[in-house]
Design a protein around this motif. Structure first.
Motif, PDB file in Angstrom:
ATOM      1  N   MET A   1       0.677  -1.392   0.071  1.00 56.81           N
ATOM      2  CA  MET A   1      -0.207   0.001   0.110  1.00 56.81           C
ATOM      3  C   MET A   1       0.827   1.147   0.035  1.00 56.81           C
ATOM      4  SD  MET A   1      -2.929   1.318   2.605  1.00 56.81           S
ATOM      5  CE  MET A   1      -3.783  -0.315   2.569  1.00 56.81           C
ATOM      6  N   ARG A   2       0.601   2.253  -0.796  1.00 51.89           N
ATOM      7  CA  ARG A   2       1.170   3.442  -0.860  1.00 51.89           C
ATOM      8  C   ARG A   2       1.111   4.419   0.277  1.00 51.89           C
ATOM      9  NH1 ARG A   2       0.453   3.913  -7.285  1.00 51.89           N
ATOM     10  NH2 ARG A   2       2.317   2.761  -7.874  1.00 51.89           N
ATOM     11  N   ASP A   3       2.069   4.940   0.501  1.00 49.06           N
ATOM     12  CA  ASP A   3       1.784   6.077   1.719  1.00 49.06           C
ATOM     13  C   ASP A   3       0.680   6.997   1.658  1.00 49.06           C
ATOM     14  OD1 ASP A   3       3.868   4.891   2.808  1.00 49.06           O
ATOM     15  OD2 ASP A   3       5.451   6.349   2.391  1.00 49.06           O
ATOM     16  N   ARG A   4       0.552   7.470   0.393  1.00 44.93           N
ATOM     17  CA  ARG A   4      -0.729   8.317  -0.032  1.00 44.93           C
ATOM     18  C   ARG A   4      -2.170   7.453   0.151  1.00 44.93           C
ATOM     19  NH1 ARG A   4      -0.185  10.696  -6.017  1.00 44.93           N
ATOM     20  NH2 ARG A   4      -2.342  10.543  -5.652  1.00 44.93           N
ATOM     21  N   THR A   5      -2.113   6.292  -0.005  1.00 44.49           N
ATOM     22  CA  THR A   5      -3.393   5.449  -0.008  1.00 44.49           C
ATOM     23  C   THR A   5      -3.699   5.237   1.562  1.00 44.49           C
ATOM     24  OG1 THR A   5      -2.962   4.398  -1.822  1.00 44.49           O
ATOM     25  CG2 THR A   5      -4.424   3.379  -0.658  1.00 44.49           C
ATOM     26  N   LEU A   6      -2.534   5.131   2.261  1.00 42.86           N
ATOM     27  CA  LEU A   6      -2.753   5.004   3.707  1.00 42.86           C
ATOM     28  C   LEU A   6      -3.183   6.185   4.454  1.00 42.86           C
ATOM     29  CD1 LEU A   6      -2.605   3.224   6.271  1.00 42.86           C
ATOM     30  CD2 LEU A   6       0.027   3.624   6.323  1.00 42.86           C
ATOM     31  N   GLN A   7      -2.606   7.328   4.005  1.00 42.86           N
ATOM     32  CA  GLN A   7      -2.791   8.679   4.726  1.00 42.86           C
ATOM     33  C   GLN A   7      -4.416   9.021   4.238  1.00 42.86           C
ATOM     34  OE1 GLN A   7      -0.834  10.180   6.850  1.00 42.86           O
ATOM     35  NE2 GLN A   7      -2.761  11.236   7.074  1.00 42.86           N
ATOM     36  N   SER A   8      -4.682   8.642   3.039  1.00 48.04           N
ATOM     37  CA  SER A   8      -6.039   9.109   2.532  1.00 48.04           C
ATOM     38  C   SER A   8      -6.985   8.142   3.325  1.00 48.04           C
ATOM     39  CB  SER A   8      -6.310   8.654   1.296  1.00 48.04           C
ATOM     40  OG  SER A   8      -7.801   8.853   0.723  1.00 48.04           O
ATOM     41  N   LEU A   9      -6.627   6.875   3.880  1.00 52.63           N
ATOM     42  CA  LEU A   9      -7.762   6.030   4.623  1.00 52.63           C
ATOM     43  C   LEU A   9      -7.717   6.605   5.935  1.00 52.63           C
ATOM     44  CD1 LEU A   9      -6.681   2.617   3.480  1.00 52.63           C
ATOM     45  CD2 LEU A   9      -8.748   3.360   3.310  1.00 52.63           C
ATOM     46  N   LEU A  10      -6.388   7.016   6.488  1.00 53.58           N
ATOM     47  CA  LEU A  10      -6.617   7.398   7.783  1.00 53.58           C
ATOM     48  C   LEU A  10      -7.373   8.809   7.873  1.00 53.58           C
ATOM     49  CD1 LEU A  10      -2.428   6.811   8.590  1.00 53.58           C
ATOM     50  CD2 LEU A  10      -4.724   5.644   9.749  1.00 53.58           C
ATOM     51  N   ASP A  11      -7.176   9.536   7.015  1.00 56.83           N
ATOM     52  CA  ASP A  11      -7.663  11.036   6.862  1.00 56.83           C
ATOM     53  C   ASP A  11      -9.113  10.680   6.952  1.00 56.83           C
ATOM     54  OD1 ASP A  11      -5.344  12.231   7.260  1.00 56.83           O
ATOM     55  OD2 ASP A  11      -5.180  12.671   5.097  1.00 56.83           O
ATOM     56  N   THR A  12      -9.874   9.929   6.069  1.00 58.85           N
ATOM     57  CA  THR A  12     -11.306   9.301   6.057  1.00 58.85           C
ATOM     58  C   THR A  12     -11.901   8.704   7.129  1.00 58.85           C
ATOM     59  OG1 THR A  12     -10.791   9.551   3.663  1.00 58.85           O
ATOM     60  CG2 THR A  12     -12.912   8.428   4.396  1.00 58.85           C
ATOM     61  N   PHE A  13     -11.319   7.575   7.523  1.00 57.56           N
ATOM     62  CA  PHE A  13     -11.847   6.710   8.345  1.00 57.56           C
ATOM     63  C   PHE A  13     -11.334   6.664   9.924  1.00 57.56           C
ATOM     64  CE2 PHE A  13     -12.442   4.541   4.210  1.00 57.56           C
ATOM     65  CZ  PHE A  13     -13.644   4.802   4.080  1.00 57.56           C
ATOM     66  N   GLY A  14     -10.155   7.241  10.177  1.00 52.71           N
ATOM     67  CA  GLY A  14      -9.454   7.280  11.315  1.00 52.71           C
ATOM     68  C   GLY A  14      -8.504   6.042  11.524  1.00 52.71           C
ATOM     69  N   THR A  15      -7.844   6.050  12.520  1.00 49.76           N
ATOM     70  CA  THR A  15      -6.948   4.972  12.903  1.00 49.76           C
ATOM     71  C   THR A  15      -7.690   3.509  12.960  1.00 49.76           C
ATOM     72  OG1 THR A  15      -5.266   6.565  13.618  1.00 49.76           O
ATOM     73  CG2 THR A  15      -4.971   4.047  14.101  1.00 49.76           C
ATOM     74  N   PRO A  16      -8.714   3.433  14.254  1.00 52.59           N
ATOM     75  CA  PRO A  16      -9.227   2.128  14.231  1.00 52.59           C
ATOM     76  C   PRO A  16      -9.722   1.508  12.983  1.00 52.59           C
ATOM     77  CG  PRO A  16      -9.905   3.734  15.986  1.00 52.59           C
ATOM     78  CD  PRO A  16      -9.074   4.368  15.007  1.00 52.59           C
ATOM     79  N   LEU A  17     -10.664   2.265  12.423  1.00 53.95           N
ATOM     80  CA  LEU A  17     -11.495   1.618  11.364  1.00 53.95           C
ATOM     81  C   LEU A  17     -10.433   1.332  10.266  1.00 53.95           C
ATOM     82  CD1 LEU A  17     -14.264   0.680  10.389  1.00 53.95           C
ATOM     83  CD2 LEU A  17     -14.603   3.106   9.651  1.00 53.95           C
ATOM     84  N   THR A  18      -9.384   2.256   9.856  1.00 54.27           N
ATOM     85  CA  THR A  18      -8.258   1.691   9.045  1.00 54.27           C
ATOM     86  C   THR A  18      -7.504   0.644   9.372  1.00 54.27           C
ATOM     87  OG1 THR A  18      -7.981   4.249   8.304  1.00 54.27           O
ATOM     88  CG2 THR A  18      -6.214   2.693   7.779  1.00 54.27           C
ATOM     89  N   ARG A  19      -7.356   0.283  10.343  1.00 56.93           N
ATOM     90  CA  ARG A  19      -6.775  -1.014  10.877  1.00 56.93           C
ATOM     91  C   ARG A  19      -7.506  -2.244  10.718  1.00 56.93           C
ATOM     92  NH1 ARG A  19      -4.083   1.045  16.735  1.00 56.93           N
ATOM     93  NH2 ARG A  19      -2.304   2.116  15.693  1.00 56.93           N
ATOM     94  N   LYS A  20      -8.967  -1.957  11.056  1.00 57.94           N
ATOM     95  CA  LYS A  20     -10.104  -2.848  10.625  1.00 57.94           C
ATOM     96  C   LYS A  20      -9.846  -3.556   9.120  1.00 57.94           C
ATOM     97  CE  LYS A  20     -12.620  -2.324  14.836  1.00 57.94           C
ATOM     98  NZ  LYS A  20     -13.865  -1.999  15.281  1.00 57.94           N
ATOM     99  N   TYR A  21      -9.820  -2.331   8.320  1.00 56.26           N
ATOM    100  CA  TYR A  21     -10.095  -2.476   6.889  1.00 56.26           C
ATOM    101  C   TYR A  21      -8.728  -3.176   6.427  1.00 56.26           C
ATOM    102  CZ  TYR A  21     -14.167   0.648   6.016  1.00 56.26           C
ATOM    103  OH  TYR A  21     -15.248   1.051   5.878  1.00 56.26           O
TER     104      TYR A  21
END
Length: 56
Positions: A1-21
């Motif tokens: 996963m690219r850094d931009r993709t991870l950062q976008s997920l974190l910005d959109t869903f937050g840390t707990p939900l991003t980890r679950k995804y």
């Protein structure tokens, strides 16, 4: 996963939900590799018959 993709997920869903995804995607990826590696046959129409999806 690219850094931009991870950062976008974190910005959109937050840390707990991003980890679950990420965990869910990783689990299904591992499951498919396990099933393929152990030569588990795919279900065929003779197993499910003429049933259709309840979702329509």
């Amino acid at each position: 996963m690219r850094d931009r993709t991870l950062q976008s997920l974190l910005d959109t869903f937050g840390t707990p939900l991003t980890r679950k995804y990420i965990t869910t995607i990783s689990w299904f990826s591992m499951l498919s590799l396990f099933l393929n590696g152990h030569r588990v046959p795919m279900e065929t129409t003779d197993k499910i018959g003429t049933r259709t999806s309840p979702l329509g």
